[in-house]
Scaffold this active site. Structure first.
Site, short mmCIF file in Angstrom:
data_model
loop_
_atom_site.label_atom_id
_atom_site.label_comp_id
_atom_site.label_asym_id
_atom_site.label_seq_id
_atom_site.Cartn_x
_atom_site.Cartn_y
_atom_site.Cartn_z
N GLN A 1 13.13 -3.68 -6.21
CA GLN A 1 12.45 -4.46 -7.26
C GLN A 1 12.23 -3.69 -8.57
OE1 GLN A 1 9.56 -7.46 -6.20
NE2 GLN A 1 8.10 -6.56 -7.62
N ASN B 1 1.02 -4.71 -7.18
CA ASN B 1 2.20 -3.88 -7.50
C ASN B 1 3.19 -4.67 -8.33
OD1 ASN B 1 1.78 -1.31 -5.81
ND2 ASN B 1 1.43 -2.96 -4.35
N HIS C 1 4.16 -13.83 -6.76
CA HIS C 1 2.91 -14.19 -6.07
C HIS C 1 1.74 -13.40 -6.64
CE1 HIS C 1 3.68 -10.33 -4.36
NE2 HIS C 1 2.76 -10.42 -3.42
N HIS D 1 0.83 -1.20 0.00
CA HIS D 1 0.00 0.00 0.00
C HIS D 1 0.87 1.26 0.00
CE1 HIS D 1 -4.01 -1.88 1.11
NE2 HIS D 1 -3.16 -2.87 0.90
#
Ligand SMILES: O=c1ccn([C@@H]2O[C@H](COP(=O)(O)OP(=O)(O)O[C@H]3O[C@H](CO)[C@@H](O)[C@H](O)[C@H]3O)[C@@H](O)[C@H]2O)c(=O)[nH]1
Length: 471
Positions: free
Chosen positions: A347, A366, A362, A20
């Site tokens: 990332q 995002n 997963h 978030h």
């Protein structure tokens, strides 16, 4: 209307989670670059974690961004006083509201006392009581929805009971929603499944849909070209504005403010030493922890595949009692320089590196958008929540990869052989052209166009900023 001497003050309230805070900070940077005063407010325990790991400042210190400023504020949450042994999700969510609500009200009132009254609030999912705070203080509010528009539409239809969903009596029925493809019972966000493994989060999410109507806008971290039909459809019901991918835009701003829960380890030298599209990147986001047995299978699958890999194995969760995950010793000995394990990566930078050939993910929203917008194909490994729905869309609608899991409810161990086979399919494209990579590159282009000058997300964002200035 705000005067030139007092820029509009936008107050973003963010649920304490990496998935978030990343999009929320990205939006905060863009708003500040428009000359606004932006406060990003989250729970105190989470804020302290971010301060320890990254470069954010607390209190009243402002970071200049263009003509505007970003500052961080934290509301009291009482979380650190709970013994980690007694912590569970229900307790966490309840405590957050109990301590957070009065503290957030005080913080916002303080802004007026200090001569920077809040012009508007931007709120997050999982936080329905923050909508009550905005209403109580009579502050106009918008919402930043940090998942896909398809998932937004599923929750919305569930809340309004407009189509049948699986129930305890009939748990296996398919779900047919307007515009969306037919969803099997395990392809809807798992919080809506009658097994209700994560009941408290599902409840929080749904209660938000009962409070949405006063929101003057729902911003979504997606882009029109990716979810065109469902965005068009839902825009007729709710004032939606897709403004993503937010990370692409905020990258351009180059502001030294980050919000990682852990310090990212530098992988760039290692990636630079690898040929283009040769590395498998493996990461399961910030909250998913696979069981050790599954980690072992992935490790052997990667080892046997012969590909190089960069794997984020984060340390155990502070509160929810997860075990430290390790790779089997035999694998560690075999892989040598071919594999690199880190506790946390940068990332965005990793996915944009030319050495990355595919992403075992997963399917948090995002990560999904970051993969698509970087043109990186995926091996989907969803567990719960919106991840199972995102995996379906990544594979069947966007055509950027294959899926290895149907989520944690199914609880099947995915074997090393299946993993090796899927890695090979996505890295090499099987026998012909690599369709997954071609599709991913097509989305990369569309995402870049959406955030370019005159692009759909840029126009939507500008409309939103104009609205704020008129408050
Ligand atoms: O080593 C890492 C691993 C992750 N990230 C970043 O952390 C974020 C992770 O977000 P996401 O991919 O959405 O995963 P979660 O952290 O698991 O997010 C939760 O929140 C999301 C938004 O509600 C949901 O879509 C997910 O299902 C839910 O698990 C991304 O921006 C990543 O770039 C890093 O920077 N470094």
């Amino acid at each position: 209307m705000a005067s030139k001497q007092s820029p509009s003050h936008v107050f973003l309230v963010c649920y304490p989670g990496q998935g978030h805070i990343n999009p929320t900070l990205r939006l905060a940077k863009k708003l500040a670059a428009e000359g606004l005063l932006v406060t990003l407010c989250t729970a105190a325990h989470f804020g302290q974690t971010l301060q320890k790991a990254g470069s954010i400042l607390g209190g009243d210190q402002c970071t200049p961004v263009g003509n505007g400023f970003i500052r961080f504020q934290f509301f009291e949450d009482g979380i650190v006083e709970i013994n980690p042994k007694d912590m569970n999700l229900d307790r966490f969510v309840a405590q957050l509201e109990l301590s957070g609500r009065p503290s957030l009200v005080d913080l916002i009132k303080k802004q007026t006392a200090e001569n920077r009254p809040v012009s508007c609030m931007i709120l997050n999912p999982f936080f329905p009581w923050t909508y009550d705070v905005a209403e109580e203080l009579q502050i106009p509010f918008a919402v930043l929805w940090v998942q896909s528009c398809a998932v937004f539409s599923i929750y919305c239809h569930y809340f309004h009971k407009s189509v049948p969903f699986p129930t305890e009596i009939d748990p296996t029925i398919d779900v047919q929603l307007p515009i969306l493809p037919l969803l099997k019972n395990d392809e809807i966000p798992s919080f809506l499944h009658p097994k209700k493994t994560y009941g408290v989060l599902g409840k929080a999410m749904l209660s938000q849909f009962g409070k949405l109507s006063p929101a003057f806008c729902v911003l979504i971290d997606t882009f029109e070209e990716l979810e065109k039909e469902i965005i068009n459809y839902m825009s007729k019901i709710i004032p939606l504005k897709p403004i993503g991918p937010l990370f692409l835009n905020s990258q351009k701003l180059e502001i030294e403010v980050s919000v990682d829960c852990l310090k990212a380890e530098d992988c760039m030298d290692w990636l630079n030493s690898k040929p283009p599209q040769s590395v498998v990147y493996v990461s399961f986001g910030s909250v998913v922890f696979l069981k050790q047995e599954q980690i072992d299978e992935i490790a052997y699958g990667l080892c046997n595949s012969g590909f190089s890999f960069l794997w984020v194995l984060k340390p155990p969760s502070e509160f929810f009692g997860k075990q430290r995950q390790t790779l089997p010793e035999e694998v560690v000995e075999k892989i040598g320089e071919r594999g690199k394990i880190v506790q946390w990566s940068s990332q965005e930078r990793v996915l944009s590196h030319e050495s990355i050939g595919c992403f075992v993910t997963h399917c948090g929203w995002n990560s999904s958008v970051e993969a698509i917008a970087n043109g990186v194909p995926v091996v989907a490994f969803p567990q719960w929540g919106d991840q199972v729905t995102n995996a379906k869309f990544l594979v069947e609608e966007y055509g950027v990869g294959v899926s290895l899991s149907r989520g944690v409810e199914v609880n099947e161990l995915v074997t090393r052989d299946e993993i090796e086979r899927c890695l090979s399919d996505v890295m090499t494209g099987g026998s012909g052209e690599n369709v997954f990579r071609q599709n991913a590159l097509k989305w990369k282009k569309a995402a870049a166009a959406a955030v370019a000058d005159g692009g759909s997300s840029t126009r939507n964002f500008q409309d939103f900023v104009d609205k704020i200035r008129q408050i």
